[in-house]
Design an enzyme around this catalytic site. Structure first.
Site, PDB file in Angstrom:
ATOM      1  N   LYS A 110       0.854  -1.179   0.000  1.00 54.72           N
ATOM      2  CA  LYS A 110       0.000   0.000   0.000  1.00 54.72           C
ATOM      3  C   LYS A 110       0.889   1.227   0.000  1.00 54.72           C
ATOM      4  O   LYS A 110       1.821   1.332   0.794  1.00 54.72           O
ATOM      5  CB  LYS A 110      -0.893   0.009   1.251  1.00 54.72           C
ATOM      6  CG  LYS A 110      -1.788   1.242   1.355  1.00 54.72           C
ATOM      7  CD  LYS A 110      -2.701   1.143   2.570  1.00 54.72           C
ATOM      8  CE  LYS A 110      -3.612   2.354   2.684  1.00 54.72           C
ATOM      9  NZ  LYS A 110      -4.549   2.231   3.834  1.00 54.72           N
ATOM     10  N   ASP A 121     -14.042   1.810   9.525  1.00 55.52           N
ATOM     11  CA  ASP A 121     -14.256   1.540   8.102  1.00 55.52           C
ATOM     12  C   ASP A 121     -14.452   0.043   7.866  1.00 55.52           C
ATOM     13  O   ASP A 121     -13.935  -0.513   6.903  1.00 55.52           O
ATOM     14  CB  ASP A 121     -13.061   2.064   7.295  1.00 55.52           C
ATOM     15  CG  ASP A 121     -13.388   2.237   5.812  1.00 55.52           C
ATOM     16  OD1 ASP A 121     -14.580   2.374   5.485  1.00 55.52           O
ATOM     17  OD2 ASP A 121     -12.448   2.243   4.997  1.00 55.52           O
TER      18      ASP A 121
END
Length: 371
Positions: free
Chosen positions: A2, A96
Site C-alpha cells: 500500500k 471503516d
C-alpha cells in the site's frame, strides 16, 4: 503493498490516521488482523508491506454468490466479532468495517485490513472525517434542514430485491468503484459518525450489522443510488430500515441486525463483544476454536501468488494514483541544494509527522543473526 502520497495525506488532514494505521498493524500480532511486515518511506511516499491473502475479500464473494445462507453468514459474522474484538482491545476504533476490508486467507478464514481511517478510542472524532460526504448533507439531524424545516427522505430511492439480480450487481459494482474514490462509500457507517456529537467503539458494531444484513438480503440496508441519499437514509434509520417481504430472515437473525443497527446508547456490543457472542443467533458457536473449523469457502489456488480471487474488471475505471508533480520534484532538488548550503530545511519540517514511521517485524531475527 500500500502506497500513500505524503502531500495528499497532509492535504486531507489524514496525518493522525496514517500513524494510527501503522501503529495498529505494527502493534497487532493477531490471527484476525492482516500482518504488517515492513513500513518505510521515501521523500514523497509512505509504504506498507503486508501479508498476501489470496482468497480475495467478502465483497467479491457477495458479488459472486448474491446472498449467503444463515449458517454461512453466522460463520463469517462470528469471525468478524472476534476480529473487531481484537481491534477494540488494542484501543482502536476501525471506523471503516466493510466487506472490502474483510479479507479471506488461503484456508477461507477472515482477517481485517485497511486501518487508514482508524483512530485511538481515547480521541474524539476528527471534524474533517468524511468531510467530502458531510459538506453536502442538508443537516446533521435526520429529516431536518439547516433552517429547522422538515425535509423529505426518499426511502424508495432504489428498489432492490433478490429477484432483481441485475440491479443488485449494478449497485455492487458502483459501490465497489466508490470504495476506490476519495469520497468512499457511506453504506456501512454508523449515524453518530455523521453528527458531530462524538462516538466510540460501538460504531464498528453498526458496520457489522450492515454487513450481516447484506449477506442475508443481498444489498446494504440503506443502499441508494448516491452517497447523499445513503447518508440521509442512515440518519433516518428508524424509518428507513426494513426487510424485504420476499426475503426470509430468521427471527434471531433479524433481532441481531436490529440490535446492531440502532442508536449507539442502545446498540448491542456497547458493553463489549461478549454481549454479541451471547445473542441467540450465535448459539452453539465455539468461539475458542473458530479457526480450527472448515471454512464454508476455501480458495482453490494454482500457486502462492494466485490473484484470481481479486476483482480486476472494474479497475480499468479507477483513476491512477497521484503522481509526484514537477513542482514537488523541483522542491526535492532545491531541498538537497539548501542542505548543502546550510539553509533552512522546509521539507524536513514537513516530514516531521512521519518520523518513526519505519517498521520491520523481523528486526529481532536480523539482530539475532548478526550476533
Amino acid at each position: 503493498m500500500k502506497t500513500m502520497l505524503k502531500s495528499e495525506m497532509r492535504k486531507q488532514g489524514q496525518l493522525a490516521h496514517v500513524k494510527s494505521e501503522r501503529d495498529v498493524l505494527a502493534g497487532s500480532d493477531s490471527e484476525w488482523v492482516v500482518s504488517l511486515y515492513y513500513s518505510f518511506q521515501d521523500a514523497h511516499y509512505l509504504y506498507l508491506i503486508m501479508e498476501f491473502l489470496p482468497g480475495g475479500d467478502l465483497m467479491t464473494m457477495l458479488m459472486r454468490y448474491d446472498i449467503f445462507s444463515e449458517d454461512i453468514t453466522r460463520f463469517y459474522m462470528a469471525e468478524c466479532v472476534l476480529a473487531i474484538e481484537v481491534i477494540h482491545k488494542l484501543g482502536y476504533i476501525h471506523r471503516d468495517i466493510k466487506p472490502d476490508n474483510i479479507l479471506i486467507d488461503r484456508k477461507g478464514h477472515i482477517k481485517i485490513s485497511d486501518f487508514g481511517l482508524s483512530t485511538g478510542s481515547h480521541r474524539t472524532h476528527d471534524a474533517n472525517y468524511y468531510r467530502n460526504l458531510l459538506e453536502k448533507l442538508p443537516s446533521a439531524t435526520p429529516g431536518v434542514n439547516a433552517d429547522g424545516t422538515r425535509n423529505s427522505i426518499n426511502v424508495d430511492a432504489i428498489h432492490l430485491t433478490i429477484s432483481n439480480r441485475t440491479q443488485m450487481q449494478t449497485w455492487r459494482k458502483s459501490r465497489r468503484l466508490m470504495a476506490y474514490s476519495t469520497v468512499g462509500t457511506p453504506d456501512y457507517i454508523a449515524p453518530e459518525i455523521f453528527i458531530h456529537t462524538g462516538y466510540g467503539q460501538e460504531c464498528d458494531w453498526w458496520s457489522m450489522g450492515a454487513i450481516m444484513y447484506e449477506c442475508l438480503v443481498g444489498f446494504a440496508p440503506f443502499a441508494s443510488e448516491t452517497p447523499r441519499e445513503t447518508c440521509n437514509k442512515i440518519l433516518a434509520w428508524p424509518e428507513t430500515l426494513h426487510f424485504p417481504d420476499d426475503v426470509h430472515v430468521s427471527r434471531e437473525a433479524e433481532d441481531l441486525i436490529r440490535r446492531l443497527l440502532t442508536s449507539a446508547d442502545q446498540r448491542l456490543g456497547r458493553g463489549g463483544a461478549d454481549e454479541i457472542k451471547a445473542h441467540p443467533f450465535f448459539a452453539g458457536v465455539d468461539w475458542d476454536s473458530m479457526r480450527e473449523f472448515q471454512a464454508p469457502f476455501v480458495p482453490r489456488l494454482q500457486s502462492i501468488t494466485d490473484t484470481s480471487y481479486f476483482p480486476t474488471e472494474e479497475l480499468a475505471n479507477v483513476p491512477d494514483r497521484p503522481e509526484v508533480s514537477a513542482a514537488n520534484a523541483a522542491a526535492a532538488d532545491a531541498h538537497a541544494a539548501r542542505r548543502a548550503d546550510g539553509e533552512s530545511d522546509q521539507l524536513a519540517k514537513e516530514n516531521l509527522p512521519f518520523i518513526g514511521y519505519t517498521f520491520s517485524r523481523f528486526d529481532h531475527l536480523t539482530r539475532r543473526n548478526a550476533l
